[in-house]
Scaffold this motif. Sequence first.
Motif, PDB file in Angstrom:
ATOM      1  N   MET A  63      13.323  44.837  25.603  1.00  0.00           N
ATOM      2  CA  MET A  63      12.525  43.629  25.729  1.00  0.00           C
ATOM      3  C   MET A  63      13.125  42.774  26.840  1.00  0.00           C
ATOM      4  N   LYS A  64      12.276  42.168  27.611  1.00  0.00           N
ATOM      5  CA  LYS A  64      12.711  41.224  28.641  1.00  0.00           C
ATOM      6  C   LYS A  64      12.679  39.814  28.054  1.00  0.00           C
ATOM      7  N   ALA A  65      13.499  38.935  28.607  1.00  0.00           N
ATOM      8  CA  ALA A  65      13.540  37.553  28.125  1.00  0.00           C
ATOM      9  C   ALA A  65      12.159  36.908  28.184  1.00  0.00           C
ATOM     10  N   SER A  66      11.378  37.225  29.194  1.00  0.00           N
ATOM     11  CA  SER A  66      10.051  36.623  29.346  1.00  0.00           C
ATOM     12  C   SER A  66       9.062  37.076  28.266  1.00  0.00           C
ATOM     13  N   GLU A  67       9.402  38.136  27.554  1.00  0.00           N
ATOM     14  CA  GLU A  67       8.525  38.656  26.503  1.00  0.00           C
ATOM     15  C   GLU A  67       8.849  38.080  25.133  1.00  0.00           C
ATOM     16  N   ALA A  68       9.808  37.167  25.072  1.00  0.00           N
ATOM     17  CA  ALA A  68      10.264  36.625  23.791  1.00  0.00           C
ATOM     18  C   ALA A  68      10.278  35.105  23.804  1.00  0.00           C
ATOM     19  N   ASP A  69      10.180  34.538  22.618  1.00  0.00           N
ATOM     20  CA  ASP A  69      10.493  33.123  22.417  1.00  0.00           C
ATOM     21  C   ASP A  69      11.940  33.111  21.950  1.00  0.00           C
ATOM     22  N   ILE A  70      12.841  32.659  22.813  1.00  0.00           N
ATOM     23  CA  ILE A  70      14.260  32.637  22.508  1.00  0.00           C
ATOM     24  C   ILE A  70      14.594  31.255  21.942  1.00  0.00           C
ATOM     25  N   VAL A 116      16.249  24.314  19.360  1.00  0.00           N
ATOM     26  CA  VAL A 116      15.729  23.721  18.135  1.00  0.00           C
ATOM     27  C   VAL A 116      16.446  22.381  17.969  1.00  0.00           C
ATOM     28  N   GLU A 117      15.708  21.309  18.152  1.00  0.00           N
ATOM     29  CA  GLU A 117      16.277  19.960  18.062  1.00  0.00           C
ATOM     30  C   GLU A 117      16.324  19.508  16.606  1.00  0.00           C
ATOM     31  N   GLN A 118      17.435  18.901  16.248  1.00  0.00           N
ATOM     32  CA  GLN A 118      17.598  18.358  14.905  1.00  0.00           C
ATOM     33  C   GLN A 118      17.597  16.830  14.984  1.00  0.00           C
ATOM     34  N   ALA A 119      17.087  16.181  13.949  1.00  0.00           N
ATOM     35  CA  ALA A 119      17.028  14.720  13.932  1.00  0.00           C
ATOM     36  C   ALA A 119      18.418  14.108  13.856  1.00  0.00           C
ATOM     37  N   GLU A 120      19.326  14.765  13.153  1.00  0.00           N
ATOM     38  CA  GLU A 120      20.666  14.215  12.951  1.00  0.00           C
ATOM     39  C   GLU A 120      21.698  15.312  13.176  1.00  0.00           C
ATOM     40  N   GLN A 176      14.301  23.486   7.717  1.00  0.00           N
ATOM     41  CA  GLN A 176      12.871  23.252   7.947  1.00  0.00           C
ATOM     42  C   GLN A 176      12.540  23.255   9.437  1.00  0.00           C
ATOM     43  N   ARG A 177      13.377  22.618  10.257  1.00  0.00           N
ATOM     44  CA  ARG A 177      13.128  22.572  11.708  1.00  0.00           C
ATOM     45  C   ARG A 177      13.140  23.972  12.316  1.00  0.00           C
ATOM     46  N   ILE A 196      10.111  28.813  14.348  1.00  0.00           N
ATOM     47  CA  ILE A 196       9.746  30.231  14.211  1.00  0.00           C
ATOM     48  C   ILE A 196       8.239  30.340  14.026  1.00  0.00           C
ATOM     49  N   ALA A 197       7.678  29.515  13.155  1.00  0.00           N
ATOM     50  CA  ALA A 197       6.233  29.543  12.897  1.00  0.00           C
ATOM     51  C   ALA A 197       5.424  29.216  14.153  1.00  0.00           C
ATOM     52  N   ALA A 198       5.940  28.330  15.007  1.00  0.00           N
ATOM     53  CA  ALA A 198       5.222  27.910  16.214  1.00  0.00           C
ATOM     54  C   ALA A 198       5.302  28.937  17.343  1.00  0.00           C
ATOM     55  N   ALA A 199       6.167  29.915  17.213  1.00  0.00           N
ATOM     56  CA  ALA A 199       6.356  30.902  18.285  1.00  0.00           C
ATOM     57  C   ALA A 199       5.090  31.709  18.526  1.00  0.00           C
ATOM     58  N   THR A 200       4.815  31.969  19.789  1.00  0.00           N
ATOM     59  CA  THR A 200       3.644  32.760  20.159  1.00  0.00           C
ATOM     60  C   THR A 200       4.025  34.163  20.633  1.00  0.00           C
ATOM     61  N   LYS A 201       5.310  34.398  20.795  1.00  0.00           N
ATOM     62  CA  LYS A 201       5.827  35.710  21.185  1.00  0.00           C
ATOM     63  C   LYS A 201       6.868  36.131  20.157  1.00  0.00           C
ATOM     64  N   PRO A 202       7.329  37.380  20.217  1.00  0.00           N
ATOM     65  CA  PRO A 202       8.413  37.782  19.322  1.00  0.00           C
ATOM     66  C   PRO A 202       9.611  36.840  19.486  1.00  0.00           C
ATOM     67  N   VAL A 203      10.254  36.516  18.386  1.00  0.00           N
ATOM     68  CA  VAL A 203      11.340  35.541  18.366  1.00  0.00           C
ATOM     69  C   VAL A 203      12.695  36.240  18.428  1.00  0.00           C
ATOM     70  N   VAL A 204      13.568  35.698  19.285  1.00  0.00           N
ATOM     71  CA  VAL A 204      14.967  36.102  19.316  1.00  0.00           C
ATOM     72  C   VAL A 204      15.778  34.855  19.004  1.00  0.00           C
ATOM     73  N   LEU A 205      16.534  34.919  17.924  1.00  0.00           N
ATOM     74  CA  LEU A 205      17.370  33.795  17.506  1.00  0.00           C
ATOM     75  C   LEU A 205      18.715  33.882  18.220  1.00  0.00           C
ATOM     76  N   VAL A 206      19.162  32.769  18.788  1.00  0.00           N
ATOM     77  CA  VAL A 206      20.484  32.684  19.424  1.00  0.00           C
ATOM     78  C   VAL A 206      21.182  31.497  18.779  1.00  0.00           C
ATOM     79  N   ALA A 207      21.992  31.799  17.753  1.00  0.00           N
ATOM     80  CA  ALA A 207      22.593  30.740  16.933  1.00  0.00           C
ATOM     81  C   ALA A 207      24.108  30.725  17.074  1.00  0.00           C
TER      82      ALA A 207
END
Length: 190
Positions: free
Chosen positions: A1-8, A36-40, A51-52, A57-68
Motif C-alpha cells: 500500500m502507498k501512503a496516498s492510498e491510506a488515511d494515516i 487525532v486532536e484531543q481536547a485536553e 471517542q475521538r 476511524i469512522a470518518a476515514a474514506t480510505k483504509p486506515v493506518v494507525l500510527v500511535a
Amino acid sequence: MKASEADILIIPGYTNSGPDHWQTRWESKLASARRVEQAEWSKPVREDWVQRVAEEIAAATKPVVLVAHSLGVTTAIHALEQAGTGKIAGAFFVAPPDVANAEIRPKHLMTFGPYPRNRLPFPSLIVASRNDPFGSYEHAEAIADAWGSLLVDAGESGHLNSESGHGPWPEGSMVFARFLSQLKPPQPVG
C-alpha cells in the motif's frame, strides 16, 4: 500500500507530540496523514480520547493506518472496541506504556489500562525500547504476543520521542515505509 492510498491517523500520547517529535514530522511529510486532536492533552480522560480516535476511524474514506505513540497506543487499542476493525489496514505502535504499572506517573494514566489482549485482525508492528521509562521491553513482548504483532527491538532508545533524541527518527521512518508497503486494504466482511 502507498501512503496516498491510506488515511494515516497520527495518534499522539500524553501532552501531545511537539514540533520536533517524529509524529509531527511524519504528519507534515505525509499528505494523507492527520493528527487525532484531543481536547485536553495534559489531563487525558480515557473515554474522551477513545471517542475521538473512534470518530476519526469512522470518518476515514480510505483504509486506515494507525500510527500511535505511547498513551496513543492504549487509546487506539481501546478505540477499536467502539469503531470496529473493518476499516483498519494496519497499526504501527511505538513505545506502548505499561498503564497497569502502579509506578507510572502521572497516576491518572492508569485509568487507560488494562490493555485488551485480543489478537488483532490486521497487521501490526510494535517498536519498543529496552530502557523506556514508561514501559518495559517485557511488557511490549507480552502485548505483541497477545496481539499477534511483529515486535521491533529499538535497543536502548528511551521513550522514542524527541527528548530521547528521536525527533527525525530516520530508522523509524524506514521501518514504517517497509511496513506500509506490505499492507493491503482490508477485505469487506460478509
